[in-house]
Design an enzyme around this catalytic site. Structure first.
Site, PDB file in Angstrom:
ATOM      1  N   GLU A 147       5.477   5.184   3.789  1.00  0.00           N
ATOM      2  CA  GLU A 147       4.331   6.477   4.309  1.00  0.00           C
ATOM      3  C   GLU A 147       5.222   7.311   4.016  1.00  0.00           C
ATOM      4  O   GLU A 147       6.558   6.817   5.361  1.00  0.00           O
ATOM      5  CB  GLU A 147       3.355   5.957   5.071  1.00  0.00           C
ATOM      6  CG  GLU A 147       2.607   7.016   5.737  1.00  0.00           C
ATOM      7  CD  GLU A 147       1.780   7.935   4.091  1.00  0.00           C
ATOM      8  OE1 GLU A 147       2.759   9.464   4.401  1.00  0.00           O
ATOM      9  OE2 GLU A 147       0.470   7.932   3.726  1.00  0.00           O
ATOM     10  N   LYS A 190      -5.390  21.437  -8.733  1.00  0.00           N
ATOM     11  CA  LYS A 190      -5.481  22.627  -9.935  1.00  0.00           C
ATOM     12  C   LYS A 190      -3.737  22.586 -10.673  1.00  0.00           C
ATOM     13  O   LYS A 190      -3.446  20.626 -10.429  1.00  0.00           O
ATOM     14  CB  LYS A 190      -4.441  23.481  -8.504  1.00  0.00           C
ATOM     15  CG  LYS A 190      -5.083  24.180  -7.739  1.00  0.00           C
ATOM     16  CD  LYS A 190      -4.488  25.538  -6.705  1.00  0.00           C
ATOM     17  CE  LYS A 190      -4.810  25.972  -6.230  1.00  0.00           C
ATOM     18  NZ  LYS A 190      -3.980  26.541  -4.315  1.00  0.00           N
ATOM     19  N   THR A 195     -11.642   3.944   4.517  1.00  0.00           N
ATOM     20  CA  THR A 195     -11.080   4.473   4.292  1.00  0.00           C
ATOM     21  C   THR A 195     -10.807   5.995   5.482  1.00  0.00           C
ATOM     22  O   THR A 195     -12.104   6.308   5.008  1.00  0.00           O
ATOM     23  CB  THR A 195      -9.469   5.164   3.738  1.00  0.00           C
ATOM     24  OG1 THR A 195     -10.048   6.064   2.864  1.00  0.00           O
ATOM     25  CG2 THR A 195      -8.831   3.150   2.743  1.00  0.00           C
ATOM     26  N   LYS A 196      -9.601   6.326   5.596  1.00  0.00           N
ATOM     27  CA  LYS A 196     -10.379   7.874   6.829  1.00  0.00           C
ATOM     28  C   LYS A 196     -10.844   9.008   5.539  1.00  0.00           C
ATOM     29  O   LYS A 196     -11.551   9.494   5.808  1.00  0.00           O
ATOM     30  CB  LYS A 196      -8.641   7.945   7.544  1.00  0.00           C
ATOM     31  CG  LYS A 196      -8.777   9.018   7.932  1.00  0.00           C
ATOM     32  CD  LYS A 196      -8.016   9.782   9.301  1.00  0.00           C
ATOM     33  CE  LYS A 196      -8.076  11.652   9.714  1.00  0.00           C
ATOM     34  NZ  LYS A 196      -6.755  11.483  10.149  1.00  0.00           N
ATOM     35  N   PHE A 197      -9.909   8.902   4.682  1.00  0.00           N
ATOM     36  CA  PHE A 197      -9.731   9.757   3.473  1.00  0.00           C
ATOM     37  C   PHE A 197     -11.344   9.735   3.046  1.00  0.00           C
ATOM     38  O   PHE A 197     -11.758  10.529   2.577  1.00  0.00           O
ATOM     39  CB  PHE A 197      -9.552  10.360   2.790  1.00  0.00           C
ATOM     40  CG  PHE A 197      -8.280  10.896   3.116  1.00  0.00           C
ATOM     41  CD1 PHE A 197      -6.589  10.510   4.229  1.00  0.00           C
ATOM     42  CD2 PHE A 197      -7.767  12.809   2.697  1.00  0.00           C
ATOM     43  CE1 PHE A 197      -5.829  11.803   4.694  1.00  0.00           C
ATOM     44  CE2 PHE A 197      -7.081  12.790   3.135  1.00  0.00           C
ATOM     45  CZ  PHE A 197      -6.062  12.977   4.874  1.00  0.00           C
ATOM     46  N   GLU A 198     -11.662   8.030   3.054  1.00  0.00           N
ATOM     47  CA  GLU A 198     -12.906   7.816   1.980  1.00  0.00           C
ATOM     48  C   GLU A 198     -13.728   9.104   2.800  1.00  0.00           C
ATOM     49  O   GLU A 198     -15.446   8.739   2.110  1.00  0.00           O
ATOM     50  CB  GLU A 198     -12.581   6.449   1.681  1.00  0.00           C
ATOM     51  CG  GLU A 198     -13.990   5.689   1.029  1.00  0.00           C
ATOM     52  CD  GLU A 198     -13.652   4.165   0.794  1.00  0.00           C
ATOM     53  OE1 GLU A 198     -13.577   3.966   1.545  1.00  0.00           O
ATOM     54  OE2 GLU A 198     -15.011   3.996  -0.010  1.00  0.00           O
ATOM     55  N   ASP A 231     -11.514   9.969  -4.339  1.00  0.00           N
ATOM     56  CA  ASP A 231     -13.723  10.404  -4.442  1.00  0.00           C
ATOM     57  C   ASP A 231     -13.648  11.990  -4.755  1.00  0.00           C
ATOM     58  O   ASP A 231     -14.406  12.587  -4.509  1.00  0.00           O
ATOM     59  CB  ASP A 231     -13.859  10.670  -2.949  1.00  0.00           C
ATOM     60  CG  ASP A 231     -12.707  11.860  -2.097  1.00  0.00           C
ATOM     61  OD1 ASP A 231     -11.450  11.073  -2.860  1.00  0.00           O
ATOM     62  OD2 ASP A 231     -13.259  12.364  -1.214  1.00  0.00           O
ATOM     63  N   GLU A 258       0.703  -0.853  -0.202  1.00  0.00           N
ATOM     64  CA  GLU A 258       0.134   0.308  -0.397  1.00  0.00           C
ATOM     65  C   GLU A 258       0.943   0.647   0.168  1.00  0.00           C
ATOM     66  O   GLU A 258       2.009   1.649   1.251  1.00  0.00           O
ATOM     67  CB  GLU A 258      -1.264   0.007   2.005  1.00  0.00           C
ATOM     68  CG  GLU A 258      -2.079   1.238   1.332  1.00  0.00           C
ATOM     69  CD  GLU A 258      -3.016   0.747   1.559  1.00  0.00           C
ATOM     70  OE1 GLU A 258      -3.377  -0.052   1.898  1.00  0.00           O
ATOM     71  OE2 GLU A 258      -3.761   2.407   1.856  1.00  0.00           O
ATOM     72  N   ASP A 295      -3.573  12.067  -2.636  1.00  0.00           N
ATOM     73  CA  ASP A 295      -3.926  13.390  -2.517  1.00  0.00           C
ATOM     74  C   ASP A 295      -4.148  13.577  -4.479  1.00  0.00           C
ATOM     75  O   ASP A 295      -3.205  13.751  -4.944  1.00  0.00           O
ATOM     76  CB  ASP A 295      -2.308  14.068  -2.098  1.00  0.00           C
ATOM     77  CG  ASP A 295      -2.132  13.602  -0.600  1.00  0.00           C
ATOM     78  OD1 ASP A 295      -2.613  14.256  -0.295  1.00  0.00           O
ATOM     79  OD2 ASP A 295      -0.817  13.149  -1.487  1.00  0.00           O
TER      80      ASP A 295
HETATM   81  C1  LIG Z   1      -4.688  12.321   1.106  1.00  0.00           C
HETATM   82  S1  LIG Z   1      -3.914  11.056   1.899  1.00  0.00           S
HETATM   83  C2  LIG Z   1      -4.752   9.546   1.805  1.00  0.00           C
HETATM   84  C3  LIG Z   1      -4.543   8.253   3.656  1.00  0.00           C
HETATM   85  C4  LIG Z   1      -5.791   7.060   2.820  1.00  0.00           C
HETATM   86  N1  LIG Z   1      -4.802   6.131   2.167  1.00  0.00           N
HETATM   87  C5  LIG Z   1      -6.630   6.882   3.478  1.00  0.00           C
HETATM   88  O1  LIG Z   1      -7.623   7.101   1.984  1.00  0.00           O
HETATM   89  O2  LIG Z   1      -7.174   7.430   4.233  1.00  0.00           O
HETATM   90  C6  LIG Z   1      -2.438  10.368   1.148  1.00  0.00           C
HETATM   91  C7  LIG Z   1      -1.697   9.681   1.686  1.00  0.00           C
HETATM   92  O3  LIG Z   1      -0.310   9.261   0.424  1.00  0.00           O
HETATM   93  C8  LIG Z   1       1.217   9.479   1.653  1.00  0.00           C
HETATM   94  N2  LIG Z   1       1.648  10.022   0.908  1.00  0.00           N
HETATM   95  C9  LIG Z   1       1.826  10.315  -1.055  1.00  0.00           C
HETATM   96  N3  LIG Z   1       2.791  10.491  -1.973  1.00  0.00           N
HETATM   97  C10 LIG Z   1       3.050   8.858  -1.043  1.00  0.00           C
HETATM   98  C11 LIG Z   1       4.516   8.357  -1.557  1.00  0.00           C
HETATM   99  N4  LIG Z   1       5.558   9.089  -3.047  1.00  0.00           N
HETATM  100  N5  LIG Z   1       5.631   8.132  -1.011  1.00  0.00           N
HETATM  101  C12 LIG Z   1       4.959   7.913   0.341  1.00  0.00           C
HETATM  102  N6  LIG Z   1       3.922   7.921   0.637  1.00  0.00           N
HETATM  103  C13 LIG Z   1       3.246   9.000  -0.584  1.00  0.00           C
HETATM  104  C14 LIG Z   1       0.861  11.098   1.850  1.00  0.00           C
HETATM  105  O4  LIG Z   1       2.012  11.355   3.153  1.00  0.00           O
HETATM  106  C15 LIG Z   1      -0.488  11.077   2.726  1.00  0.00           C
HETATM  107  O5  LIG Z   1      -0.460  10.304   3.821  1.00  0.00           O
END
Ligand SMILES: C[S@@+](CC[C@H](N)C(=O)[O-])C[C@H]1O[C@@H](n2cnc3c(N)ncnc32)[C@H](O)[C@@H]1O
Length: 240
Positions: free
Chosen positions: A83, A137, A206-209, A169, A58, A133
């Site tokens: 992460e 933009k 998931t949390k962001f979902e 989403d 993941e 993420d």
């Molecule tokens: C918007 S959050 C979503 C977290 C989780 N998957 C959820 O659905 O709740 C995106 C996460 O991806 C991590 N992330 C983004 N690019 C990454 C990378 N190249 N390597 C490791 N983590 C990364 C960010 O630090 C962030 O915690």
């Protein structure tokens, strides 16, 4: 650029620091060493878990609740979470430690850099990228994790018949993912051409979902299967 210069990737994340909660501090102090793997370690099941169970990776698990739930409910699989966010790392150490999970390992750093250097070709059964993420933009689209280049990297690391599972989403990013993945060589859309996939039972919310649902967003899952391998043209720098 000369051939010896390393490829400079555009970062797909922004590092944000925040103070750790007491359980996160406990995660770092008591449990991190059970789950954390050293940079330079070969990222395959035999090296990480001393067995040959299928490996799920993941990318960007955030606070990690859904990854811990998945690992707990599938002991016949191995899970590797990558992460950069320190509170998320600390939280998953705590949650995985409390549940004494033996099929989960955690790596800190940029997943794209680490996978590129340390995952052998064909070593991964499933990649999951949940609610990355969205970089909405236009000038930031180059930071999106789903890109033609990263689809190739992931294909190189998947076994043939392995799955790249994405969920978002953000409607615009969902269509971006569909377009990028449908044009990428060596993949088949498991939902059928141009279609999104229903959420598979194995994926918890998931949390962001949950945040997206609260904001009234839709949810889009995409599952692409590899049909042919790519040559492993980049050297892997592996410590076993
Ligand atoms: C918007 S959050 C979503 C977290 C989780 N998957 C959820 O659905 O709740 C995106 C996460 O991806 C991590 N992330 C983004 N690019 C990454 C990378 N190249 N390597 C490791 N983590 C990364 C960010 O630090 C962030 O915690």
């Amino acid at each position: 650029m000369t051939l010896d210069q390393p490829l400079r990737r555009i970062q797909t994340f922004v590092r944000r620091s925040s103070p750790l909660t007491s359980s996160q501090r406990q995660g770092m102090e008591e449990y991190a060493e059970l789950f954390r793997i050293l940079p330079g370690t070969c990222l395959d099941s035999i090296t990480l878990f001393n067995n040959n169970h299928p490996l799920t990776v993941e990318i960007g698990f955030g606070m990690g609740q859904s990854l811990v739930a998945m690992a707990a409910s599938a002991p016949e699989r191995n899970f590797l979470g990558i992460e950069v966010h320190e509170p998320g790392l600390a939280q998953i150490f705590f949650d995985a430690g409390e549940r004494q999970l033996a099929n989960l390992k955690i790596l800190e750093g940029d997943a794209l850099e680490l996978l590129s250097s340390y995952a052998p070709a064909g070593s991964v059964d499933r990649f999951q990228l949940y609610f990355p993420d969205p970089w909405p933009k236009k000038r930031h689209h180059k930071r999106r994790l789903v890109s033609a280049e990263n689809a190739e990297l992931i294909r190189r690391k998947l076994r043939i018949g392995g799955i790249f599972h994405m969920a978002t989403d953000w409607e615009d990013y969902a269509h971006w993912m569909l377009e990028v993945m449908s044009s990428a060589q060596g993949y088949r859309n498991l939902a059928g051409e141009g279609q999104f996939h229903p959420r598979p039972d194995y994926r918890p919310l998931t949390k962001f979902e949950q945040r997206g649902l609260r904001d009234g967003h839709g949810i889009w899952d995409l599952l692409f299967e590899t049909t042919s391998p790519l040559p492993n043209s980049h050297p892997t720098l592996i410590r076993r």
